[in-house]
Design a protein around this motif. Structure first.
Motif: not given
Ligand code: SF4
Ligand code: SF4
Ligand code: SF4
Ligand code: SF4
Lengths: 320, 344
Positions: B218-222, B300-309, B312-315
């Motif tokens: 999450f942090e890295k991809i961000g 980004m949506h899968k592994y960052n934004y969704f986690m942020d919101n 959880v990862h969207l995958c």
């Protein structure tokens, strides 16, 4: 393989090209993956075997919009069908023939993943071995042997030009045209059906389409910057997977690729729901061949069938 | 825990059908998908992941939101029975919980302001979810990267294990327990039966491919938004929508009107961030005009934004995208590349 790698290194070193598009080992047993080679060192990633399914030439046109970097001269590794796409691009003024360097590789036909999955009946195939004319498939608790031809793409089984008719370098000695007596068998079988049966078949097949457009996006001949299905002002076609709209998409695409499809089979392999896309494209190919004696991507000096007009052409579709 | 002989499955499914419409893995054309079945004989058992994901049961590819005409709007009334889904894997059930977050569940917004999608809610809230353990995970499965696994029981009503000639069923939620209690023909499972589950679980886990530690993902991809890594990753993508359409968690949609003079319907249909048209604006400008931007958005949506919101990862690691991608853009390799990437 080493010969191919050496050849690529050589032209990179001599600065004859600044990029070579080829295949590298993929993450699944039956899929190679496209690789973009800029350095001699990277050339070691290249492979060529029967998993090298993709028609990489689609990157030549689509690439222009995809990559931010401009390359002066691109080398590309081609099977027979792929080289025909390059000829098509040249004929259609999409690229200049002299701007690409074609490296032909001897093609034995490529695997169709879906046929393999079907033969394995739900079990996962993890490895394979080629043994003469057979392929041995291995999974966790099984091993089975099939004739190699049962796992090749349908396009490969009727391919007249397995080795690139157009190339700058060839790895080995290219074979000439191969004669295929039953090249249009699937079309002839289709033509024998009654109009009602044909219509039902088309309806049934196309009702499975989920309109993901993978077929179009992998198609080397579909290079329009904006496809008619993506236009929304005006919108030509409904966007749901409703069968009438899917039929319109496919029939129009068939007409757009008439006399331009090189039968590389990329669309068939890419379709996630395994639609029979080939019967219609072969039908159109056969029509063009019979009417205009034209096959896409063979002669770089010939005008495309749909871009010329001769008075003595058969006109029965107008005159009845 | 109860058991049902495989030869008696039809009787059980008939029983479920008294209350529910049953959806299960079945053949659609040459591929497999979750569709409504009439009888248990249509169920395909010898697969792990269906080719098409189960999201379409609750979030169909195209769905009429309302019909309009001179006399106003008409919202379609759902007349069918509630939905029961048989044969879901744990990745499938967890994808449904993720979609539920999008369509009707907790968000950082206070609940009172939160729009709940009635079309989703009506179907999902009343459903009965059977989650079947995976005895033989595929080489493309990577649910374990996300801390889940082939024998996880969470996020379902009833947990099912295929053991020799029986199905063992365990009620997980209150709803699931109550439902099973109503089926009187089931036998009680024995200690030996339960012991077999432990063995099957151990075996299934041994089939899983090597695990990558994604705790830093999450942090890295961000941090990579502006990095050249996206060009390298997206170079081979041909921007088809195949991965997003088979993905069990991708849920972007478009809204389209189909009508003739005086009447028509408004339809919601799947869209894909891989498509150029997805972000094209009325002015003609496209903020994600090139492939690289679209590929970046998807991951980004899968592994960052969704986690942020939603935390959880969207995958789910179901691997469907890995199987269909025509250019073998393997999301597992992408994750590894992201984790290994040295920021310039
Ligand atoms: S279907 Fe037609 S409009 Fe669309 S990309 Fe292909 S040739 Fe172009
Ligand atoms: S790839 Fe298959 S499902 Fe996708 S649009 Fe083409 S025919 Fe339809
Ligand atoms: S991104 Fe791939 S692995 Fe993850 S949920 Fe979607 S299809 Fe499954
Ligand atoms: S399936 Fe592969 S090629 Fe198609 S959009 Fe997804 S990642 Fe790109």
């Amino acid at each position: 393989m080493q010969q191919l790698i050496n050849q690529v290194k050589k032209i990179l070193k001599a600065k004859e090209v600044d990029l070579v598009i080829g295949w590298g080992k993929g993450s699944l047993p039956f899929s190679a993956t496209p690789v973009f080679i800029e350095t001699e060192e990277d050339a070691d990633k290249l492979i060529f075997d029967q998993t090298c399914r993709n028609n990489l030439t689609s990157y030549l046109t689509k690439d222009k919009r995809r990559l931010t970097k401009a390359y002066e001269k691109i080398g590309i590794i081609v099977k027979g069908c792929d080289s025909r796409s390059v000829v098509l691009y040249a004929v259609e003024n999409q690229i200049k023939r002299e701007d690409v360097v074609l490296i032909g590789v001897p093609c034995q036909g490529v695997f169709e993943k879906k046929k393999i999955a079907k033969l394995a009946e739900g079990k996962e195939v993890l490895e394979y071995k080629i043994n003469g004319d057979n392929i041995i498939l291995n999974g966790r608790d099984f091993e089975s042997k099939y004739p190699l031809k049962d796992v090749l793409c349908d396009s490969c089984l009727t391919c007249q030009y397995p080795d690139a008719p157009e190339y700058d370098f060839f790895i080995g000695t290219p074979r000439k045209e191969v004669s295929i007596p039953e090249a249009y068998k699937i079309v002839e079988d289709f033509e024998k059906k009654s109009a009602e049966e044909r219509w039902n078949y088309i309806k049934e097949e196309y009702s499975k389409c989920i309109r993901c457009y993978a077929c179009r996006n992998v198609c080397p001949s579909c290079y329009c910057p904006e496809c008619f299905v993506d236009q929304n002002d005006p919108q030509w076609i409904g966007k749901t997977p409703e069968v009438t709209d899917s039929i319109i998409f496919h029939l129009i695409r068939n007409l757009h690729i008439a006399g331009r499809c090189v039968d590389c089979g990329a669309c068939v392999s890419a379709c996630p729901v395994d639609l029979d896309l080939r019967v219609m494209s072969k039908k159109v190919e056969k029509e063009i061949k019979e009417r205009f004696d034209y096959l896409a991507g063979i002669d770089i000096n010939e005008k495309p069938a749909m871009a010329t007009y001769c008075e003595n052409e058969k006109q029965d579709f107008i005159m009845g | 825990m109860v058991k049902i002989k495989k030869t008696r499955l039809k009787d059980f499914i008939d029983f479920v059908q008294q209350e529910y419409d049953v959806f299960a893995p079945t053949e659609v054309g040459k591929k497999t998908a979750f569709k409504k079945i009439d009888s248990a004989f249509e169920i395909i058992h010898d697969i792990v992941n269906t080719d098409r994901s189960p999201k379409e049961v609750f979030f169909p590819q195209s769905e009429v939101l309302f019909e309009y005409g001179k006399d106003g709007l008409k919202t379609p009334e759902r007349k069918e029975k509630p939905i029961a889904v048989w044969g879901l894997r744990h990745c499938d059930t967890s994808s449904l919980t993720m979609l539920n977050k999008v369509f009707s569940d907790a968000h950082q917004m206070p609940d009172k302001d939160m729009f709940k999608d009635p079309y989703w809610k009506e179907k999902y809230d009343n459903s009965l979810i059977f989650n079947q353990a995976c005895n033989t995970p595929l080489s493309t499965c990577f649910c374990h990267w996300f801390g889940r696994g082939p024998f996880d029981k969470t996020s379902s009503d009833i947990f099912v294990v295929d053991v020799d000639d029986v199905f063992l069923l365990e009620g997980i939620s209150e709803k699931g327990k109550a439902f099973l209690a109503k089926y009187e023909k089931a036998e009680q499972a024995t200690k030996e039966d339960e012991a077999k589950i432990t063995e099957l679980k151990r075996k299934a886990e041994s089939f899983l491919a090597e695990k990558t530690d994604i705790s830093e993902l999450f942090e890295k991809i961000g941090k990579l938004w502006d990095e050249p890594i996206w060009e390298e990753i997206s170079g081979k993508c041909v921007n088809c929508g195949a991965c997003t359409f088979v993905c069990s968690t991708c849920h972007c949609f478009d809204v389209s009107d189909e009508g003739k003079k005086g009447k028509g319907k408004r339809i919601r249909l799947w869209d894909s961030c891989m498509f150029q048209l997805f972000t094209k604006e009325a002015s003609g400008h496209n903020p994600r005009g090139i492939s690289t931007q679209r590929v970046r958005q998807r991951f980004m949506h899968k592994y960052n934004y969704f986690m942020d919101n939603y935390g959880v990862h969207l995958c789910t690691g179901c691997g469907r995208c890995v199987q269909v991608c025509p250019v073998n853009l393997d999301v597992r390799e992408l994750i590894k590349k992201v984790l290994d990437y040295k920021i310039s």
